[in-house]
Scaffold this active site. Structure first.
Site, PDB file in Angstrom:
ATOM      1  N   GLU A  61       0.873  -1.174   0.000  1.00 45.12           N
ATOM      2  CA  GLU A  61       0.000   0.000   0.000  1.00 45.12           C
ATOM      3  C   GLU A  61       0.914   1.229   0.000  1.00 45.12           C
ATOM      4  OE1 GLU A  61      -2.759   0.362   3.271  1.00 45.12           O
ATOM      5  OE2 GLU A  61      -3.448   2.297   2.493  1.00 45.12           O
ATOM      6  N   ARG A 119       5.143 -12.884   9.567  1.00 43.69           N
ATOM      7  CA  ARG A 119       5.800 -11.627   9.258  1.00 43.69           C
ATOM      8  C   ARG A 119       7.122 -11.551  10.010  1.00 43.69           C
ATOM      9  NH1 ARG A 119       3.704  -6.453   9.637  1.00 43.69           N
ATOM     10  NH2 ARG A 119       1.885  -7.208   8.615  1.00 43.69           N
ATOM     11  N   LYS A 143       4.030   0.996   9.716  1.00 41.27           N
ATOM     12  CA  LYS A 143       4.230   2.197   8.917  1.00 41.27           C
ATOM     13  C   LYS A 143       3.686   3.429   9.633  1.00 41.27           C
ATOM     14  CE  LYS A 143       2.863   0.203   5.023  1.00 41.27           C
ATOM     15  NZ  LYS A 143       2.449  -0.006   3.641  1.00 41.27           N
TER      16      LYS A 143
HETATM   17  P1  ATP Z   1       1.395  -1.722   8.016  1.00 36.42           P
HETATM   18  O1  ATP Z   1       0.513  -2.738   8.669  1.00 36.42           O
HETATM   19  O2  ATP Z   1       2.490  -1.202   8.885  1.00 36.42           O
HETATM   20  O3  ATP Z   1       0.662  -0.659   7.261  1.00 36.42           O
HETATM   21  P2  ATP Z   1       1.502  -3.551   5.893  1.00 36.42           P
HETATM   22  O4  ATP Z   1       1.993  -4.884   6.259  1.00 36.42           O
HETATM   23  O5  ATP Z   1       0.046  -3.412   5.782  1.00 36.42           O
HETATM   24  O6  ATP Z   1       2.163  -2.528   6.881  1.00 36.42           O
HETATM   25  P3  ATP Z   1       1.751  -3.362   3.076  1.00 36.42           P
HETATM   26  O7  ATP Z   1       2.206  -2.239   2.253  1.00 36.42           O
HETATM   27  O8  ATP Z   1       0.313  -3.746   2.973  1.00 36.42           O
HETATM   28  O9  ATP Z   1       2.165  -3.021   4.560  1.00 36.42           O
HETATM   29  O10 ATP Z   1       2.660  -4.628   2.817  1.00 36.42           O
HETATM   30  C1  ATP Z   1       2.938  -5.127   1.540  1.00 36.42           C
HETATM   31  C2  ATP Z   1       3.304  -6.571   1.628  1.00 36.42           C
HETATM   32  O11 ATP Z   1       4.437  -6.751   2.498  1.00 36.42           O
HETATM   33  C3  ATP Z   1       2.181  -7.404   2.191  1.00 36.42           C
HETATM   34  O12 ATP Z   1       2.013  -8.550   1.404  1.00 36.42           O
HETATM   35  C4  ATP Z   1       2.629  -7.744   3.562  1.00 36.42           C
HETATM   36  O13 ATP Z   1       2.134  -8.987   3.958  1.00 36.42           O
HETATM   37  C5  ATP Z   1       4.153  -7.733   3.459  1.00 36.42           C
HETATM   38  N1  ATP Z   1       4.748  -7.362   4.726  1.00 36.42           N
HETATM   39  C6  ATP Z   1       4.540  -6.232   5.419  1.00 36.42           C
HETATM   40  N2  ATP Z   1       5.199  -6.235   6.583  1.00 36.42           N
HETATM   41  C7  ATP Z   1       5.874  -7.406   6.637  1.00 36.42           C
HETATM   42  C8  ATP Z   1       6.742  -8.017   7.583  1.00 36.42           C
HETATM   43  N3  ATP Z   1       7.053  -7.416   8.732  1.00 36.42           N
HETATM   44  N4  ATP Z   1       7.242  -9.236   7.291  1.00 36.42           N
HETATM   45  C9  ATP Z   1       6.942  -9.841   6.136  1.00 36.42           C
HETATM   46  N5  ATP Z   1       6.132  -9.331   5.212  1.00 36.42           N
HETATM   47  C10 ATP Z   1       5.595  -8.123   5.442  1.00 36.42           C
HETATM   48 MG    MG Z   2      -1.332  -3.874   4.453  1.00 41.20          MG
END
Ligand code: ATP
Ligand code: MG
Length: 562
Positions: free
Chosen positions: A36, A267, A277
């Site tokens: 995102e 994760r 984020k």
């Molecule tokens: P936040 O919850 O902080 O907004 P997010 O996980 O929703 O972060 P996205 O931009 O949706 O952020 O993540 C893009 C991809 O990266 C998704 O498929 C997510 O599962 C993966 N991802 C995000 N954080 C992690 C992590 N800590 N470890 C592994 N994969 C991750």
């Molecule tokens: Mg997300």
């Protein structure tokens, strides 16, 4: 090691192998990375990138980059640009052009209309608070909305009006009509669309209704023909909802060639930092750090500025592996990977961070020698260079002690040490200022001890790095420590994560001395400062004012309270 060999063992590869073996999806394979665009990527994303793009490399298939841009309030092109840059920097390339969920808004809208026509979606007028209070709990069913049983005609007309901008934000929403008593809370009439009167970074003012992430993600995968949709574990409970949407949409369609399969993995969590984020944004907005690329942040751009390499980050992702259960990884594992890579690839240079003057009283006043030294003993191809040597030198203040303890092998009155790639010297005397600080160390040198000379093999216990005081130039050096003092800064219910900030996470050292040629080094060039650690040139550096960031120490010093 290449990524092919590295990634091969995790359980997702086995699942893919099985699917391919039985000919699922007509033998097709396509993964995706779906950020995102509401922040910069971090090390957790790097793990997901290595997994998704690593699969594409291994199977010679593709991996899409898709921006899940369903929320115009938090999203921005600054973020899409940085995300693309970071993925390319890691060494991956997405299939075709990048994709955007916003490209599917029209299709998603049509599917929403279809769901309404099927009697499976309705326009609700409850406020978000009312909806939340009627959701029930995992053990008690929720309450059905009084608007749940509107006629299809009313729903179609109201949804049309929502789209036309006839309502204010929060006045109406579109919900799926599933089951308010489902044991899976995500199936209790989830919201599909909300009204947001804000321009979107790509669609501008075209839309004022925006699909929810959960209504968008599964269908976007389906539209793109993603065969394996790899998500973090928290999405496991969303999977039945994604399936439900697709089942309704495809109800009267022939079976599609590709039906996405979602597989969840743990994760990445890293200690002594935060990865949400929202929290990273807070650190940036409150100017607690200098920006998204502050070298103390776990963002990819921060790590890049710090001197971390794509190879080291990929090695780390591999060592962490892909698990089915959440765990917290020690940041020292990441630092280990950085050292492994830089040890092989960073040239050795001399820098004196806390200089004290050293004079060699038996070295001719106007003589200058150029002494050959290896650039990197780990890399034969790196060659050699010549260090100027003269009567006045700098060494580290720590490398001299007036009253040394027994096991101190550095310089002390009457003691001998070797100056690396130069001579053995002996401390004859020293001078202090009125406050008792040592301001000059006076030594003699043994001319027979230069490399290649008869006495060069003579044994002395300590070897010091040094610089010619006539040639060395000044540099600013930024030394970083962990941003938080607590291993899990956001793991405390009672205490805000900002309470755990480490006040000493950045120390700026001025008046450090470096080899003259380093002023020409370009941002992100990496060096080992001998005996001190790994450093890289910062973006702020100029030939007039060189600036270096400390990447990592030579050893894992943290456990010793470093
Ligand atoms: P936040 O919850 O902080 O907004 P997010 O996980 O929703 O972060 P996205 O931009 O949706 O952020 O993540 C893009 C991809 O990266 C998704 O498929 C997510 O599962 C993966 N991802 C995000 N954080 C992690 C992590 N800590 N470890 C592994 N994969 C991750
Ligand atoms: Mg997300």
């Amino acid at each position: 090691m290449n990524l092919k060999e590295l990634e091969i063992k995790n359980f997702i590869y086995q699942e893919i192998d099985n699917d391919l073996a039985v000919g699922k999806n007509g033998g097709k394979l396509l993964t995706r990375f779906p950020p995102e665009p509401n922040g910069y990527l971090h090390i957790g994303h790097a793990k997901a990138i290595c997994l998704n793009f690593g699969i594409a490399q291994h199977y010679s298939s593709g991996c899409n980059l898709r921006f899940d841009d369903t929320n115009p309030i938090t999203e921005d092109t600054e973020y899409t640009d940085s995300i693309k840059e970071d993925i390319l920097w890691l060494g991956f390339k997405w299939e075709g052009d990048e994709k955007y969920a916003s490209d599917y808004f029209e299709q998603l809208y049509e599917w929403a209309v279809l769901l309404i026509k099927q009697g499976k979606a309705y326009v609700d007028e409850l406020s978000p608070e009312e909806i939340a209070s009627q959701k029930g709990t995992p053990t008690e069913p929720g309450t059905e909305s009084p608007f749940r049983n509107r006629s299809i005609e009313d729903n179609l007309s109201l949804f049309q009006k929502m789209k036309n901008g006839e309502f204010k934000e929060g006045e109406k929403i579109l919900r799926a009509k599933i089951d308010m008593a489902s044991p899976n809370m995500h199936l209790r009439d989830p919201i599909m669309y909300r009204i947001i009167h804000k321009p979107h970074h790509r669609t501008g003012n075209k839309w004022c209704i925006y699909p929810m992430y959960d209504y968008t993600h599964g269908q976007s995968d389906f539209i793109e023909g993603i065969t394996h949709s790899l998500c973090t574990l928290e999405f496991e409970v969303h999977r039945p909802l994604y399936d439900w949407y697709l089942d309704q949409i495809l109800e009267n369609e022939p079976p599609p060639e590709v039906r996405t399969r979602q597989i969840e993995f743990a994760r990445l969590n890293l200690n002594y930092t935060v990865m949400s984020k929202r929290k990273l944004l807070q650190l940036v907005q409150q100017k607690i750090v200098s920006g998204w690329d502050d070298p103390r942040l776990p963002t990819i751009s921060g790590m890049r500025r710090r001197g971390y390499t794509p190879e080291a980050i990929k090695m780390f992702a591999q060592k962490v592996g892909i698990a089915k259960r959440d765990n917290v990884i020690d940041v020292s594992l990441l630092e280990f990977c950085i050292r492994e890579d830089l040890n092989k690839n960073a040239n050795r240079v001399n820098a004196v961070l806390n200089p004290v003057k050293l004079t060699i009283n038996n070295y001719p006043e106007d003589k200058i020698e150029f002494l050959e030294t290896q650039n990197n003993p780990e890399d034969e191809a790196s060659g050699t260079r010549f260090l100027p040597f003269c009567r006045e030198l700098y060494i580290e203040r720590d490398d001299f002690m007036e009253n040394p303890p027994k096991n101190y092998f550095r310089l002390a009155p009457g003691k001998e040490v070797r100056l690396k790639s130069a001579y053995i010297i002996k401390c004859e005397s020293f001078e202090k200022d009125d406050d008792g600080n040592v301001i000059e160390i006076i030594c003699s040198y043994d001319p027979e001890t230069r490399s290649g000379m008869p006495q060069s093999q003579r044994k002395v216990k300590g070897t010091l790095h040094w610089l010619s005081a006539r040639h060395a130039i000044d540099a600013e050096i930024r030394v970083y420590d962990r941003l938080f003092c607590d291993p899990e800064p956001d793991g405390h219910k009672e205490t805000d994560f900002l309470e755990f900030l480490n006040p000493d996470s950045l120390k700026t050292l001025n008046g450090c001395k470096i080899e003259p040629f380093l002023k020409e080094a370009k941002p992100l060039e990496k060096f080992q400062f001998q005996r001190v650690g790994y450093f890289c040139v910062d973006y702020d550096s100029t030939p007039e004012h060189p600036v270096f960031n400390k990447t990592v120490g030579l050893k894992d010093g943290w456990t010793k309270g470093n």
